[in-house]
Structures are given as structure tokens and as C-alpha cells.
Design a protein around this motif. Structure first.
Motif, PDB file in Angstrom:
ATOM      1  N   PHE A 130       0.853  -1.210   0.038  1.00  0.00           N
ATOM      2  CA  PHE A 130       0.080   0.002  -0.070  1.00  0.00           C
ATOM      3  C   PHE A 130       0.911   1.264   0.156  1.00  0.00           C
ATOM      4  O   PHE A 130       1.787   1.553   0.778  1.00  0.00           O
ATOM      5  CB  PHE A 130      -0.911   0.000   1.208  1.00  0.00           C
ATOM      6  CG  PHE A 130      -2.138  -0.816   1.101  1.00  0.00           C
ATOM      7  CD1 PHE A 130      -3.018  -0.645   0.209  1.00  0.00           C
ATOM      8  CD2 PHE A 130      -2.383  -1.912   1.991  1.00  0.00           C
ATOM      9  CE1 PHE A 130      -4.319  -1.328   0.059  1.00  0.00           C
ATOM     10  CE2 PHE A 130      -3.666  -2.592   2.021  1.00  0.00           C
ATOM     11  CZ  PHE A 130      -4.335  -2.293   0.902  1.00  0.00           C
ATOM     12  N   ILE A 148      -4.679   3.513  -1.091  1.00  0.00           N
ATOM     13  CA  ILE A 148      -5.168   3.351   0.020  1.00  0.00           C
ATOM     14  C   ILE A 148      -6.556   4.336  -0.379  1.00  0.00           C
ATOM     15  O   ILE A 148      -7.810   4.043  -0.161  1.00  0.00           O
ATOM     16  CB  ILE A 148      -4.798   3.397   1.561  1.00  0.00           C
ATOM     17  CG1 ILE A 148      -3.942   2.420   1.610  1.00  0.00           C
ATOM     18  CG2 ILE A 148      -5.855   3.632   2.407  1.00  0.00           C
ATOM     19  CD1 ILE A 148      -3.133   2.618   2.943  1.00  0.00           C
ATOM     20  N   LEU A 195      -8.669   3.117  -2.936  1.00  0.00           N
ATOM     21  CA  LEU A 195      -9.442   2.010  -2.590  1.00  0.00           C
ATOM     22  C   LEU A 195     -10.590   2.413  -1.643  1.00  0.00           C
ATOM     23  O   LEU A 195     -11.720   1.900  -1.809  1.00  0.00           O
ATOM     24  CB  LEU A 195      -8.532   0.966  -1.688  1.00  0.00           C
ATOM     25  CG  LEU A 195      -9.099  -0.271  -1.123  1.00  0.00           C
ATOM     26  CD1 LEU A 195      -9.984  -1.318  -2.266  1.00  0.00           C
ATOM     27  CD2 LEU A 195      -8.142  -1.095  -0.459  1.00  0.00           C
ATOM     28  N   GLN A 196     -10.574   3.555  -0.859  1.00  0.00           N
ATOM     29  CA  GLN A 196     -11.508   3.894   0.246  1.00  0.00           C
ATOM     30  C   GLN A 196     -12.710   4.509  -0.969  1.00  0.00           C
ATOM     31  O   GLN A 196     -13.777   4.294  -0.730  1.00  0.00           O
ATOM     32  CB  GLN A 196     -11.104   5.089   0.781  1.00  0.00           C
ATOM     33  CG  GLN A 196     -10.188   4.630   2.032  1.00  0.00           C
ATOM     34  CD  GLN A 196      -9.758   5.716   3.003  1.00  0.00           C
ATOM     35  OE1 GLN A 196     -10.365   6.930   2.786  1.00  0.00           O
ATOM     36  NE2 GLN A 196      -8.793   5.407   3.731  1.00  0.00           N
ATOM     37  N   LEU A 203     -14.597   1.626  -2.687  1.00  0.00           N
ATOM     38  CA  LEU A 203     -15.650   0.824  -1.761  1.00  0.00           C
ATOM     39  C   LEU A 203     -16.812   1.857  -1.559  1.00  0.00           C
ATOM     40  O   LEU A 203     -17.825   1.374  -1.451  1.00  0.00           O
ATOM     41  CB  LEU A 203     -14.851   0.848  -0.193  1.00  0.00           C
ATOM     42  CG  LEU A 203     -13.780  -0.342  -0.415  1.00  0.00           C
ATOM     43  CD1 LEU A 203     -13.176  -0.220   0.947  1.00  0.00           C
ATOM     44  CD2 LEU A 203     -14.308  -1.673  -0.693  1.00  0.00           C
ATOM     45  N   HIS A 255      -5.759   6.527   6.815  1.00  0.00           N
ATOM     46  CA  HIS A 255      -5.720   5.479   5.708  1.00  0.00           C
ATOM     47  C   HIS A 255      -6.271   4.066   5.958  1.00  0.00           C
ATOM     48  O   HIS A 255      -7.399   3.663   5.332  1.00  0.00           O
ATOM     49  CB  HIS A 255      -4.289   5.227   5.521  1.00  0.00           C
ATOM     50  CG  HIS A 255      -3.288   6.334   5.090  1.00  0.00           C
ATOM     51  ND1 HIS A 255      -2.230   6.230   4.767  1.00  0.00           N
ATOM     52  CD2 HIS A 255      -3.792   7.564   4.757  1.00  0.00           C
ATOM     53  CE1 HIS A 255      -1.582   7.421   4.421  1.00  0.00           C
ATOM     54  NE2 HIS A 255      -2.724   8.373   4.473  1.00  0.00           N
ATOM     55  N   TYR A 256      -5.576   3.528   6.935  1.00  0.00           N
ATOM     56  CA  TYR A 256      -6.210   2.054   7.326  1.00  0.00           C
ATOM     57  C   TYR A 256      -7.548   2.031   8.290  1.00  0.00           C
ATOM     58  O   TYR A 256      -8.307   1.115   7.873  1.00  0.00           O
ATOM     59  CB  TYR A 256      -5.083   1.393   8.080  1.00  0.00           C
ATOM     60  CG  TYR A 256      -3.882   1.113   7.134  1.00  0.00           C
ATOM     61  CD1 TYR A 256      -3.897   0.123   6.213  1.00  0.00           C
ATOM     62  CD2 TYR A 256      -2.867   1.951   7.314  1.00  0.00           C
ATOM     63  CE1 TYR A 256      -2.904  -0.081   5.151  1.00  0.00           C
ATOM     64  CE2 TYR A 256      -1.602   1.424   6.533  1.00  0.00           C
ATOM     65  CZ  TYR A 256      -1.480   0.804   5.467  1.00  0.00           C
ATOM     66  OH  TYR A 256      -0.809   0.580   4.540  1.00  0.00           O
ATOM     67  N   LEU A 272     -10.616   2.501   6.120  1.00  0.00           N
ATOM     68  CA  LEU A 272     -10.561   1.331   5.267  1.00  0.00           C
ATOM     69  C   LEU A 272     -11.547   0.305   5.930  1.00  0.00           C
ATOM     70  O   LEU A 272     -12.302  -0.383   5.381  1.00  0.00           O
ATOM     71  CB  LEU A 272      -9.227   0.732   4.792  1.00  0.00           C
ATOM     72  CG  LEU A 272      -9.214  -0.100   3.685  1.00  0.00           C
ATOM     73  CD1 LEU A 272      -9.543   0.661   2.354  1.00  0.00           C
ATOM     74  CD2 LEU A 272      -7.705  -0.358   3.332  1.00  0.00           C
ATOM     75  N   ARG A 294     -15.043   1.110   6.465  1.00  0.00           N
ATOM     76  CA  ARG A 294     -15.775   1.107   5.135  1.00  0.00           C
ATOM     77  C   ARG A 294     -16.292  -0.227   4.824  1.00  0.00           C
ATOM     78  O   ARG A 294     -17.428  -0.318   4.547  1.00  0.00           O
ATOM     79  CB  ARG A 294     -14.860   1.853   4.287  1.00  0.00           C
ATOM     80  CG  ARG A 294     -15.126   3.124   4.054  1.00  0.00           C
ATOM     81  CD  ARG A 294     -14.184   3.870   2.871  1.00  0.00           C
ATOM     82  NE  ARG A 294     -14.328   5.202   2.530  1.00  0.00           N
ATOM     83  CZ  ARG A 294     -13.887   6.145   3.177  1.00  0.00           C
ATOM     84  NH1 ARG A 294     -13.186   5.928   4.411  1.00  0.00           N
ATOM     85  NH2 ARG A 294     -14.072   7.341   3.010  1.00  0.00           N
ATOM     86  N   LEU A 354      -6.357  -6.340   6.150  1.00  0.00           N
ATOM     87  CA  LEU A 354      -7.459  -6.202   5.313  1.00  0.00           C
ATOM     88  C   LEU A 354      -8.412  -7.360   4.832  1.00  0.00           C
ATOM     89  O   LEU A 354      -9.488  -7.299   4.807  1.00  0.00           O
ATOM     90  CB  LEU A 354      -6.863  -5.557   3.800  1.00  0.00           C
ATOM     91  CG  LEU A 354      -7.769  -5.277   2.832  1.00  0.00           C
ATOM     92  CD1 LEU A 354      -8.776  -4.297   3.095  1.00  0.00           C
ATOM     93  CD2 LEU A 354      -6.975  -5.018   1.462  1.00  0.00           C
ATOM     94  N   THR A 378      -4.778  -1.975  11.340  1.00  0.00           N
ATOM     95  CA  THR A 378      -5.940  -2.484  10.310  1.00  0.00           C
ATOM     96  C   THR A 378      -6.888  -3.637  10.950  1.00  0.00           C
ATOM     97  O   THR A 378      -7.385  -4.524  10.287  1.00  0.00           O
ATOM     98  CB  THR A 378      -5.338  -3.114   9.268  1.00  0.00           C
ATOM     99  OG1 THR A 378      -4.019  -2.015   8.741  1.00  0.00           O
ATOM    100  CG2 THR A 378      -6.235  -2.851   8.019  1.00  0.00           C
TER     101      THR A 378
END
Length: 258
Positions: A26, A31, A34-35, A38, A83-84, A87, A90, A113, A141
Motif C-alpha cells: 500500500f 489506500i 481503495l476507499q 468502496l 488510511h487504514y 478502510l 468502510r 484487510l 488494520t
């Protein structure tokens, strides 16, 4: 080329982590993308299931440490909060089933993840590594939350402390993953199972996910009350009416996710 690939096909949002030359580790940009994807999957009615996998031979090797130590990079400050952590929340709050299709090594944040997804499917050659202790960090995470709930305190502590490499079949025996497939069958089998989820009553699955999220902290009485409230909502959906009608008329239901 984008570090996140995204397409919608057959009511599934396909998300591919796409830095194969770096084992899909990542970066901040990755990231945040990716958010965004999602969020897009959550908002689009045409998407009824989400499928996350990695390009190349890895699922995700976690955070790209070169970015962390780069003086011009984002550093450690805010990495989890910006960031994490968003994620994880979400994925857990997304009102549709999220499948992690773990095609290879999943290490550090990449492992966690996968574990925060609703269904974890793996290729036989895949593996999970809580690599944090090897560099003087703690599992993040959501690792310290999901691992003991999935596999128990002792196994979780041992894996977190020693950073053991856990093979796919061992992970399945522990209860860490839902199913393992031979490498040559993995992609087809994982996509087929996700397609089944995409044809199911989406709102009922979302309510089930909501109940499972709260089961870890609710008392039994609180959980029974929650089930009661959520069941009332499920009974108001069109898919419930379709399911009952199909059952009474001895035909397969056709769910619309409504």
C-alpha cells in the motif's frame, strides 16, 4: 497505470490491488483510491457484492515501508487514522457482502484487510503473515480485534508475537478463512461464489452483517433485541415477499436486492 483497478460486472464490484511489482503493498494514494472505490460500491444499487483481490502473485504485502521512511512521504503520523482505520470501517459498514479473494501472500495490513472482509477465500498457495513484530510495530488494520475473534486468544497472540507464516490450509483449519481452493481453480471458484452472493437478497445480507458486527460486543439480551428490530426491517423488503412467494409456489426465487 492505476494502483487500483475497478470494474462492475454481473452485479459485482471487482477491485484489484494493482502494484504487482511491489507485491501490491500500500501507498497513501492506493489506500485513498481503495476507499473511494468502496464508497462507490456502497452507493451504486447495481453493485450487490464486492470482490477484492491482488494482481500478480500476491494479495497485499501491507504498507510500502519505503513511503514511510521517505522524508518527503506521509510518515507514520495519521497513517492509521487517515488510511487504514477508515478502510476497515468502510468494509464493515458497507451494506453488501465483501469477499477477499486472497490469491497469494497477505502480510501485515494486507492480511488484516482480508480478515476484516465478510468472506475470505484463498488459493492453496496463499499465506498470511502478521509481520508487524518483525519491525517493532503492533498489528493494526483491525488485526488485534479480528484475530482473537476468529481463532481464539492463544493462537492470535502467538501469531502476532512470532509473526508466523500461516498457510491457507492451516488458516482454514483455524477458522481464519471460509474456503481454500486449488490454485488452478481459485479465481473461477472465488468469482462463482461471489456471483452467488450477488444474486441473494442484498438487504437481508446487509442486515445480517449489521447483526454480526454488533454480536461481538452485545449481551445476549441486546443481541436478541437487535435481531428483532432487524428482522422487522427484513420482513418489509421486496425480496422477503419474493422469497415467501417462491417458496409457496415451489419455484426458485428471483431476488432484486430490494
Amino acid at each position: 497505470m492505476s494502483s487500483i483497478l475497478f470494474e462492475i460486472r454481473d452485479q459485482i464490484g471487482f477491485i484489484t490491488l494493482n502494484r504487482p511489482e511491489k507485491l501490491n503493498s500500500f501507498t497513501r494514494e492506493m489506500i485513498l483510491l481503495l476507499q473511494d472505490k468502496l464508497d462507490e460500491c456502497a452507493s451504486l444499487q447495481e453493485v450487490r457484492a464486492v470482490y477484492i483481490t491482488g494482481a500478480g502473485k500476491a494479495f497485499c504485502a501491507g504498507q510500502d515501508l519505503a513511503e514511510v521512511v521517505n522524508p518527503a512521504g506521509p510518515g507514520m503520523t495519521g497513517m492509521l487514522s487517515e488510511h487504514y482505520n477508515p478502510l476497515v470501517t468502510r468494509i464493515r459498514n458497507l451494506p453488501k457482502p465483501v469477499v477477499a479473494a486472497v490469491n497469494g501472500v497477505a502480510a501485515g495490513a494486507g492480511a488484516n484487510l482480508a480478515l476484516c472482509c465478510d468472506i475470505v477465500l484463498t488459493a492453496k498457495s496463499a499465506s498470511f503473515i502478521q509481520a508487524f513484530s518483525r519491525i517493532g510495530l503492533i498489528p493494526d488494520t483491525g488485526g488485534t480485534w479480528f484475530l482473537p475473534r476468529l481463532i481464539g486468544w492463544q493462537k492470535a497472540a502467538g501469531i502476532a508475537f512470532f509473526g508466523d507464516k500461516i498457510g491457507a490450509e492451516q488458516a482454514e483449519k483455524m477458522g481464519m478463512v471460509y474456503a481454500v481452493y486449488p490454485d488452478e481453480e481459485f479465481q473461477g471458484a472465488a468469482r462463482a461464489l461471489t456471483a452467488v452472493l450477488a444474486e441473494m437478497p442484498t438487504r437481508a445480507l446487509a442486515l445480517t452483517k449489521h447483526a454480526l458486527n454488533y454480536s461481538a460486543t452485545n449481551t445476549l439480551e441486546e443481541q436478541l433485541l437487535l435481531e428483532d428490530a432487524l428482522q422487522q426491517k427484513a420482513a418489509e423488503t421486496r425480496d422477503y415477499a419474493e422469497g415467501v412467494n417462491a417458496f409457496l409456489n415451489k419455484r426458485p426465487p428471483i431476488f432484486k436486492g430490494e
